[in-house]
Motif scaffolding. Structure first.
Motif, mmCIF file in Angstrom:
data_model
loop_
_atom_site.group_PDB
_atom_site.id
_atom_site.type_symbol
_atom_site.label_atom_id
_atom_site.label_comp_id
_atom_site.label_asym_id
_atom_site.label_seq_id
_atom_site.Cartn_x
_atom_site.Cartn_y
_atom_site.Cartn_z
ATOM 1 N N TRP A 1 1.599 8.880 1.526
ATOM 2 C CA TRP A 1 0.256 8.525 2.009
ATOM 3 C C TRP A 1 0.270 8.245 3.510
ATOM 4 O O TRP A 1 -0.592 8.704 4.259
ATOM 5 N N ASN A 2 1.265 7.430 3.939
ATOM 6 C CA ASN A 2 1.316 7.087 5.361
ATOM 7 C C ASN A 2 1.531 8.335 6.206
ATOM 8 O O ASN A 2 0.921 8.506 7.260
ATOM 9 N N ALA A 3 2.388 9.228 5.710
ATOM 10 C CA ALA A 3 2.657 10.450 6.484
ATOM 11 C C ALA A 3 1.394 11.281 6.583
ATOM 12 O O ALA A 3 1.069 11.827 7.636
ATOM 13 N N ALA A 4 0.650 11.351 5.499
ATOM 14 C CA ALA A 4 -0.537 12.210 5.493
ATOM 15 C C ALA A 4 -1.697 11.611 6.272
ATOM 16 O O ALA A 4 -2.540 12.324 6.813
ATOM 17 N N ASN A 5 -1.752 10.286 6.362
ATOM 18 C CA ASN A 5 -2.937 9.666 6.959
ATOM 19 C C ASN A 5 -2.675 8.919 8.241
ATOM 20 O O ASN A 5 -3.579 8.290 8.787
ATOM 21 N N GLY A 6 -1.427 8.918 8.681
ATOM 22 C CA GLY A 6 -1.125 8.214 9.932
ATOM 23 C C GLY A 6 -1.247 6.715 9.805
ATOM 24 O O GLY A 6 -1.373 5.995 10.787
ATOM 25 N N SER A 7 -1.197 6.227 8.573
ATOM 26 C CA SER A 7 -1.302 4.785 8.396
ATOM 27 C C SER A 7 0.086 4.154 8.427
ATOM 28 O O SER A 7 1.095 4.863 8.472
ATOM 29 N N SER A 8 0.160 2.844 8.405
ATOM 30 C CA SER A 8 1.471 2.198 8.415
ATOM 31 C C SER A 8 1.436 1.020 7.439
ATOM 32 O O SER A 8 0.374 0.494 7.119
ATOM 33 N N SER A 9 2.616 0.647 6.951
ATOM 34 C CA SER A 9 2.663 -0.485 6.032
ATOM 35 C C SER A 9 4.020 -1.149 6.121
ATOM 36 O O SER A 9 4.960 -0.587 6.684
ATOM 37 N N GLY A 10 4.142 -2.322 5.538
ATOM 38 C CA GLY A 10 5.404 -3.057 5.550
ATOM 39 C C GLY A 10 6.110 -2.899 4.216
ATOM 40 O O GLY A 10 5.611 -2.262 3.302
ATOM 41 N N GLU A 11 7.272 -3.491 4.147
ATOM 42 C CA GLU A 11 8.029 -3.443 2.903
ATOM 43 C C GLU A 11 8.266 -4.849 2.410
ATOM 44 O O GLU A 11 8.794 -5.689 3.118
ATOM 45 N N GLY A 12 7.889 -5.092 1.177
ATOM 46 C CA GLY A 12 8.133 -6.410 0.630
ATOM 47 C C GLY A 12 9.439 -6.409 -0.144
ATOM 48 O O GLY A 12 10.240 -5.481 -0.090
ATOM 49 N N TYR A 13 9.603 -7.485 -0.907
ATOM 50 C CA TYR A 13 10.790 -7.613 -1.737
ATOM 51 C C TYR A 13 10.754 -6.570 -2.838
ATOM 52 O O TYR A 13 9.692 -6.236 -3.370
ATOM 53 N N GLU A 14 11.860 -5.998 -3.216
ATOM 54 C CA GLU A 14 11.940 -5.006 -4.290
ATOM 55 C C GLU A 14 11.026 -3.810 -4.017
ATOM 56 O O GLU A 14 10.458 -3.228 -4.941
ATOM 57 N N HIS A 15 10.910 -3.435 -2.763
ATOM 58 C CA HIS A 15 10.038 -2.311 -2.401
ATOM 59 C C HIS A 15 10.524 -1.040 -3.098
ATOM 60 O O HIS A 15 11.677 -0.658 -2.998
ATOM 61 N N THR A 16 9.610 -0.369 -3.836
ATOM 62 C CA THR A 16 9.990 0.854 -4.547
ATOM 63 C C THR A 16 9.386 2.088 -3.890
ATOM 64 O O THR A 16 9.713 3.196 -4.255
ATOM 65 N N GLY A 17 8.467 1.897 -2.962
ATOM 66 C CA GLY A 17 7.767 3.029 -2.372
ATOM 67 C C GLY A 17 6.472 3.347 -3.108
ATOM 68 O O GLY A 17 5.741 4.241 -2.717
ATOM 69 N N TYR A 18 6.190 2.581 -4.179
ATOM 70 C CA TYR A 18 4.997 2.864 -4.966
ATOM 71 C C TYR A 18 4.143 1.611 -5.103
ATOM 72 O O TYR A 18 4.651 0.495 -5.052
ATOM 73 N N PHE A 19 2.834 1.840 -5.289
ATOM 74 C CA PHE A 19 1.917 0.731 -5.550
ATOM 75 C C PHE A 19 1.009 1.088 -6.715
ATOM 76 O O PHE A 19 0.743 2.260 -6.980
ATOM 77 N N ASN A 20 0.519 0.056 -7.382
ATOM 78 C CA ASN A 20 -0.326 0.176 -8.564
ATOM 79 C C ASN A 20 -1.732 0.563 -8.108
ATOM 80 O O ASN A 20 -2.614 -0.265 -7.999
ATOM 81 N N ARG A 21 -1.956 1.860 -7.879
ATOM 82 C CA ARG A 21 -3.155 2.302 -7.177
ATOM 83 C C ARG A 21 -4.461 1.946 -7.870
ATOM 84 O O ARG A 21 -5.496 1.816 -7.242
ATOM 85 N N LYS A 22 -4.441 1.811 -9.204
ATOM 86 C CA LYS A 22 -5.687 1.461 -9.896
ATOM 87 C C LYS A 22 -6.232 0.120 -9.422
ATOM 88 O O LYS A 22 -7.432 -0.071 -9.284
ATOM 89 N N TYR A 23 -5.317 -0.818 -9.221
ATOM 90 C CA TYR A 23 -5.760 -2.192 -8.926
ATOM 91 C C TYR A 23 -5.136 -2.723 -7.635
ATOM 92 O O TYR A 23 -4.492 -3.763 -7.624
ATOM 93 N N ILE A 24 -5.291 -1.978 -6.529
ATOM 94 C CA ILE A 24 -4.934 -2.551 -5.233
ATOM 95 C C ILE A 24 -6.192 -2.611 -4.360
ATOM 96 O O ILE A 24 -7.178 -1.934 -4.648
#
Lengths: 485, 1012
Positions: free
Chosen positions: A330-353
């Motif tokens: 997503w970040n690569a496609a949209n030029g956005s940026s984000s941080g990494e938390g604990y146990e970062h897997t590279g994925y987020f629960n898109r339904k409920y974020i």
């Protein structure tokens, strides 16, 4: 003369004030006395809103239902961010877990609010009362279903609040009895409630039937489940074709939604009372850490999906990109940026974020307005498929009809397997259809697959969660703890 | 023979004739030195005789006396004088206001007493002591002046409240003493201008019992200046200007050190070093220098006092303007007070007394003492970031967690103002009849409008910051508070031979009521504060909408009391006082509606006894003892009935719908907190009143503390707006010793000195909390961690409950031998003590690691007067209080204290500070690593003044002109590494935790006192 007048006036004033009597301090409270309520239809409706209020606190049940399973990891800022959540993820939760205590307290708060209405259900007559009583029973069943799933045997209170003092005598009612009451409540609710309600988000006949069906399935009562779920499916519901829209704002209360917990972003919230928030707290907790970009908003990076569940999707399954957000892509496609938390897997629960566009009322991570789709038609179809497959005699044909409706909507080919293969297919379908919605842990437990799939799961212990030790003490230290804890 | 007789007669004749010839009429005037006015009613007695006279209304007198006779001139409140008759027949006597405190008037409840006859532990602070300290708020003048009264500042910000604690912490609830100004209940002392105060009387023991259920935290009675009879108009102008600055900046890392440590912590965690070139970082931004500044303060007061035969009056006008050392104008406090005091004898036996105080104050506030407050951010902010970036916008605080933001930007975007408009008025009538009886009725009234405006403009502080605002909002709170107190009482006073009796019977009625209004508007057209108003907002929400239906945005609390007091003394030597009071309140449950509160005290003036007559050292000695049962009624409203005050909000169509649900669970037995307080003490004056001494020992046991102890979750108490029932189920005890010694006298003709020293010890122990293992907890530490403060039987209230450390693991062997924590420790991490020996350090290994209550507090005042120069100073010490250091954000990229330069870097490098690591480590748990000794000695005030001599002034018609310079908060000696060891939010459980406390400033003042 003038002198006497002044004197008289002064004395009168002084004597007047001496005549205050003791009832000077009897000032009635501005708030009504709870024992003198329920005198009109309006009173019942107001109390009913109070009973619905605790549904908003089930965000925690939804979060932990995923984190406890093999679908997601706890995440957060660090290994000590909300220790209670970290423990449940690692299956090392004990009797001092704060989050489990919150679930215990909040669900019983809901039970008491529903029982408050039912305690006075005969006080006043008016037309339309059955609808209100039906909803109260639905809610009581909903809260007790959560309690029995999480804790097993729990004190059962029917049509009466648990009053101060009774906590020292009440016993843990066996699970089977609690389930029996839940069933009775939902049967009564299904009979009393209309197919649709005027007010969005209220319990309907279909909601009661669906929940009843689920409750039957949890007890392996597949014959009864199949019957009642068929009635639910024949209600005014249909699968939404544009899957991506289901979990967006415009998809709220859509055609597939059988029961949905309502949230809003107009009210502020704080960490000192998470159960008071009118927003969906889980959404902020699940959010992308330190996100800067389009479409989404930041959050605390809890509840992060594992690679395993990402790999569980078949190729061509349109649900994958709706359920899982691959943040690097997503970040690569949209030029956005984000941080990494604990146990970062590279994925987020898109339904409920968290998504952009809401009011971000302070504290913005606690006030996201995403409704929780508690019971969707897809869920009910898969339960019906499972019930038909696992009942005796099995009706695999019917099961396949239901299963394939869900699969086809997801862009996948229809299946024709039967028997144990069908059962496995249904379990697998359930996982990818409902990932992120809080059902996975209990699905694994009730099908006996938990110890196989979840790291650290100990059979005979982890099927239920421990009753908080302090709760046992506050009830007089009479209850036995769940085995293994 | 004949010669002797002759000589004898001659001498006798000469003597007699000389005596007869020398008997002359002396006339004179007795004047008050300060004002130059004549004093009526002054007693003049010829020593050794019983011949005397008194002065008339103008202070004139005549008396027949011989040359060599000694005239004794005395008047209450003034130093007596002795004048030997010489050749002059016309004498001018100048009397100075007395240092002799024995005849001082002490205000007790519903009456007054002479200090000599007081049997309770009462301390009096006069206007002079108050004025020396130039306080902005009256609490600042109490610090160190009264043994047993501990003032902690909740903040050094202009206009911030102070916490007054009399004799320890008596409850886990509300510890505020009852404060009455001219009989009027005042909660917020910021509205009182210290220049208007005549005296502050602190009732510390059972003598406060006349106030019954409101007395258990002590009572402070304040009287405002009133003028005096037959006093010519005196106009005073008091003004000062000053500069304030901060006494301390905390040492944090500069940019290069920050980069170095950050690199190390990241590498240790297995990541790459963020800074490849440390040499280019330089010093970076000193964020504390960016937020601290010198701030201006100015105070001007004009007072007019006077009186004629039938009345006396005092009027005052004051203006204070104070900027803050953090944020300058954004932290400004200004106040206008106007005051009037008027007493009139309508008839000979009917007196009217009235006072009125009007205050208008404005306070601009900044976020303080919280996570994400200005100073918290200044300490944690990344020093490599500039204040503004290349485009001129405030730099964003990326990567520093959700709460740390650019504090300069934060100050610029804060708009938070409180405005108070208050009138306090009293009106009383006293009618004396039948010689011994008097009836008094007083009506006291307060009306305050408290308006708060909070504007949050659209702002972005960085990604994911909790303070980012997407749509601007303006919240206006308009709250109104009113209350009245109506006292009526009858006093009977009678003396029969040497028995003196005074009886008081009365009733008091108190009602406090008010209304809350609050509106929030979103999406105002302008993002600049003040350009648009609430009405222009796109969406306006009435925050009290739900409550208004049931009028639940109003409150009405009442207190009805009846009281009676008996004061008896025999020859002024054996003293007795007994009080009984009955109080009932709307807050008490139906099963405990009214309470009876008895108290009594006795005293013995040993120095009046015959066996004491010729003592040269001790000229005054009094023993006293008191005992009483008093109460605390600050217990919250309507806890005894289950009402539908809970929160019941759901959503339909994205709108909120409001229902009703049960509020706090009920407890029909709820009642006040009750305290048994006993005190023994002695007061002594030595060396002819040159030295005064006071010692007290007290024990106060408070029972029935209100605890919302936890209850079983199955009762539904965790529902929104609900809570466990409040039950009376706790006991706490405070005991201590108070000691005061003072000296004043002339060291030489021109040099006068006064010094006083006091100390108070305090031992606070909780005796019982609701059950066998009952506890209450409070406070906060870190993020997501357990509350650090507790209330438990056997420990002081609010003690810190955490892990004990035992050095740092120096090598792997030590790690293997030591206990584990939930995050496995590595070499260089803190080693915790495994108290229960189970090999695991967890929540069960917590112990008492300190408490915020000082063991001893002390005060020292020292002053000199040399000719026209006066010098005064005062210091205050608090010993044995601990503070939790909670202003370090536990996040990898924030800045750190420079103590981290002494971190563990290898075996035996240090045993105090652990290693730095950006990875998971157990060093952030709450332990004594974060608890510091907060003991301190603070030099509060040094002042030097010069009074111009009379000769210079007389030409200008000025009675007195004094100029002075003073420094407040000169220096604090302490080991504490934070801003201010006097920091506390005052919470009984949860106090003493420093989150970046706004420090009390040091102020340099130049001022003048002018009297016309």
């Amino acid at each position: 003369m003038k002198k006497n007048n002044i004197l008289l006036g002064a004395l009168t004033i002084m004597l007047l004030v001496v005549s205050c009597s003791d009832d000077f301090i009897d000032v009635p409270s501005r708030n009504e006395n709870s024992e003198e309520f329920f005198n009109s239809q309006e009173d019942y409706e107001k109390a009913l809103i109070g009973a619905y209020d605790l549904l908003q606190s089930t965000y925690l049940n939804v979060m932990l239902g995923e984190i406890a399973s093999d679908n997601t990891l706890a995440g957060g800022e660090s290994a000590t961010d909300v220790p209670g959540i970290q423990e449940v993820d690692d299956m090392i939760h004990g009797t001092t877990n704060q989050q489990l205590r919150d679930i215990w307290g909040w669900m019983f708060a809901g039970v008491n609010r529903a029982n408050y209405i039912l305690e006075f259900q005969d006080k006043t007559e008016f037309s339309g009362k059955e609808n209100i009583i039906g909803q109260a029973k639905f809610l009581r069943a909903y809260y007790y279903f959560e309690l029995v799933k999480w804790f097993g045997d729990v004190p059962l209170a029917v049509d009466t609040r648990i009053q101060f003092g009774e906590q020292f005598v009440v016993e843990r009612t066996p699970k089977a009895q609690v389930y029996a009451q839940i069933e009775a409540d939902l049967i009564a609710a299904a009979a009393a409630l209309p197919a649709t309600q005027n007010v969005v988000g209220r319990a309907t006949k279909g909601a009661a039937q669906s929940l009843l069906g689920k409750v039957y399935v949890y007890q392996d009562k597949f014959e009864e489940a199949a019957t009642v779920l068929a009635s639910a499916i024949s209600g005014p519901y249909s699968l939404v074709t544009d899957y991506a829209s289901i979990f967006e704002h415009e998809g709220e209360n859509g055609s597939e939604s059988i029961f949905e917990v309502q949230y809003t972003d107009v009210e502020g919230a704080g960490f000192d009372c998470l159960q008071c928030s009118e927003g969906n707290v889980a959404v902020g907790f699940n959010g992308i850490r330190q996100y800067d970009g389009p479409t989404f908003d930041s959050g605390y990076s809890f509840n992060v999906p594992t690679q395993e569940v990402v790999d569980a999707f078949e190729t061509g399954d349109i649900r994958k990109d709706v359920a899982i957000l691959d943040i690097d892509a997503w970040n690569a496609a949209n030029g956005s940026s984000s941080g990494e938390g604990y146990e970062h897997t590279g994925y987020f629960n898109r339904k409920y974020i968290a998504r952009k566009g809401d009011l971000n009322t302070g504290d913005q991570n606690l006030t996201n307005p995403n409704n929780y789709r508690s019971i969707r038609l897809a869920d009910v179809l898969l339960l019906a498929a499972e019930a038909n497959n696992r009942k005796t005699p099995a009706n695999d044909a019917q099961a396949l009809v239901y299963l394939n409706q869900v699969r086809q909507r997801a862009g996948l080919a229809a299946l024709s397997v039967t028997g144990p293969d069908l059962r496995q297919a249904i379990d697998q379908e359930r996982r990818v259809e409902l990932v992120g919605e809080g059902h996975r842990f209990f699905d694994l437990v009730r099908t006996g697959a938990a110890s196989r799939e979840i790291d650290g799961f100990v059979a005979g212990k982890h099927e239920v969660f421990p009753i908080p030790q302090i709760e046992i003490e506050l009830a007089g230290s009479r209850w036995a703890q769940n085995p293994g804890y | 023979m004949k010669t002797h007789v002759k000589r004898f007669f001659t001498v006798t004749f000469l003597l007699v004739s000389s005596v007869m010839l020398a008997q002359q009429n002396i006339s004179g005037t007795v004047m008050e030195q300060d004002t130059g006015g004549g004093l009526p009613g002054v007693t003049i007695v010829i020593s050794g005789t019983d011949r005397g006279t008194t002065t008339d209304f103008d202070g004139n007198f005549t008396i027949s006396a011989n040359k060599g006779d000694v005239l004794l001139i005395s008047y209450i409140g003034f130093d007596s004088q002795e004048i030997t008759v010489g050749d002059e027949t016309s004498i001018i006597v100048q009397l100075v206001e007395g240092q002799n405190k024995l005849n001082e008037i002490v205000v007790t409840g519903y009456g007054t007493q002479i200090k000599k006859e007081v049997t309770g532990a009462v301390a009096v602070i006069g206007a002079e002591s108050i004025e020396k300290l130039n306080p902005v708020r009256i609490e600042q003048a109490l610090q160190g002046q009264v043994a047993g009264v501990n003032i902690t500042s909740s903040s050094g910000a202009p206009g911030a409240a102070s916490n007054i604690r009399i004799r320890g912490i008596a409850t886990n609830g509300d510890n505020r003493p009852l404060i009455l100004v001219d009989g009027n209940v005042i909660e917020d002392l910021s509205v009182i201008n210290p220049r208007d105060i005549e005296s502050v009387n602190v009732l510390k023991d059972a003598s406060a019992g006349i106030y019954g259920v409101r007395a258990s935290n002590g009572v402070i009675l304040i009287t405002t200046k009133g003028g005096r009879r037959n006093m010519p108009l005196k106009v005073e102008l008091n003004a000062y200007n000053g500069i304030q600055n901060t006494t301390k900046r905390i040492g944090v890392l500069n940019a290069t050190e920050y980069g170095y440590i950050l690199n190390e912590s990241q590498v240790i965690a297995g990541n790459s070093a963020p800074f490849s070139d440390l040499s280019s970082l330089g010093v970076g931004t000193n964020w504390q220098n960016q937020v601290f500044q010198n701030a201006y303060i100015a105070d001007t007061n004009l007072t007019a006092t006077g009186g004629n035969e039938k009345s006396n009056y005092s009027f005052g006008l004051g203006y204070l303007n104070q900027d803050g050392i953090v944020g300058g104008e954004k932290s400004n406090y200004n106040r206008i007070t106007a005051r009037g005091n008027y007493t009139l004898d309508i008839l000979d036996n009917l007196q009217l007394k009235s006072t009125a105080i009007y205050t208008r104050s404005n306070r601009d506030k900044l976020s303080e003492n919280a996570i994400g407050s200005i100073l918290f951010n200044a300490l944690n902010m990344n020093p490599t970031l500039p204040v503004v970036d290349s485009s001129g916008a405030y730099s964003l605080a990326e990567g520093l967690g959700g709460e740390v933001i650019n504090p300069v930007a934060q100050i610029a975007n804060t708009y938070d103002t409180d405005q108070i408009d208050k009138i306090s008025a009293t009106l009383g009538l006293e009618y004396t009849f039948l010689n011994d009886l008097s009836i008094q009725s007083r009506f006291q009234y307060n009306h305050a409008n408290v308006n708060t405006d909070v504007f949050r403009p659209v702002v972005n502080y960085g990604s994911g910051k909790v303070f980012n605002i997407d749509r601007n909002e303006l919240t206006e709170n308009r709250n109104n508070f009113q209350d009245y107190t109506w006292d009526t009482f009858l006093t009977y006073e009678k003396s029969i031979s040497n028995h003196n009796l005074k009886v008081l019977v009365g009733q008091s009625v108190f009602k406090t009521y008010g209304t809350f209004e609050s509106y929030t508007g979103y999406d105002l057209p302008s993002n600049v504060y003040g350009e648009s108003s609430l009405a222009d907002a796109a969406e306006i929400i009435d925050n009290q909408e739900q409550n208004k239906e049931r009028e639940a945005n109003t409150f009405d609390v009442r207190l009805l009391s009846h009281f009676s007091r008996l004061e008896y003394n025999y020859k002024g030597k054996y003293l007795l006082s007994a009080v009984v009071r009955r109080d009932g309140s709307t807050r008490f449950g139906p099963n405990n509606r009214f309470g009876i509160f008895p108290s009594g005290s006795v005293g013995w003036l040993v120095s009046d006894e015959d066996f004491f007559a010729n003592n040269n050292i001790v000229n005054f000695l009094k023993f006293r003892a008191s005992y009483g049962i008093i109460g605390n009624d600050r217990i919250g409203d309507y806890r005894y009935v289950s009402t539908l005050g809970g929160e019941a909000t759901y959503v339909a169509n994205e709108e909120r719908v409001f229902g009703l649900a049960e509020g706090a669970l009920a407890n029909p037995n709820i009642k006040w907190e009750e305290q048994v307080t006993s005190n023994i003490g002695l007061d002594a004056n030595l060396f002819n009143d040159a030295v005064n001494l006071s010692v007290d020992y007290y024990v106060r046991k408070t029972e029935d503390l209100l605890l919302t102890a936890q209850v079983s979750g199955i009762l539904g108490a965790s529902a929104p707006g609900s809570s466990a029932p409040t039950v009376n189920a706790g006991d706490v005890e405070n005991k201590g010793l108070e000691f005061l010694i003072g000296y004043q006298g002339n060291i030489s003709q021109d040099l006068k000195m006064n010094v006083s020293y006091n100390f108070a010890t305090l031992q606070n122990t909780v005796l019982f909390v609701s059950g066998d293992n009952g506890f209450e907890q409070g406070g906060s530490f870190g993020i997501g961690l357990e509350p650090p403060s507790r209330m438990v039987a056997g420990q002081p209230i609010g003690f810190f409950y955490g892990l004990e450390t035992d050095g740092v693991f120096q090598n792997q062997t030590e790690v293997n031998a030591g206990p584990t924590t939930n995050i496995a420790p590595k070499v260089g991490d803190l080693r915790y003590v495994d108290q229960d020996g189970d090999g695991d350090v967890d929540l069960d290994d917590r112990v008492n690691i300190g408490d915020p209550i000082p063991d001893v507090t002390m005060g020292l005042n020292l002053g000199f007067n040399y000719k026209n120069i006066d010098f005064s100073s005062s210091a205050f010490a608090s010993i044995g209080n601990e503070i939790v250091r909670n202003y370090e954000r536990n996040q990898p990229f924030v800045n750190r204290r420079n103590a981290v330069l002494d971190r563990w870097v290898g075996p035996n490098s240090t045993n105090e500070n652990p290693r730095v690591s950006a990875g998971a480590n157990p060093n952030g748990l709450f332990s004594d690593y974060f608890v510091e000794d907060g003991s301190y000695v603070r030099i509060q005030n040094i002042q030097i003044g010069y009074t111009f001599p009379d000769e210079v002034l007389n030409t200008l018609n000025i009675k007195k002109l004094r100029i002075y310079g003073s420094v407040n908060n000169v220096h604090t000696f302490t080991k504490y590494s934070g801003y201010d060891p006097s920091a506390s939010n005052g919470a009984p459980i949860g106090g003493g935790i420093d989150l970046g406390f706004y420090p009390v400033p040091r102020t340099f003042i130049a001022g003048l006192n002018l009297t016309f």
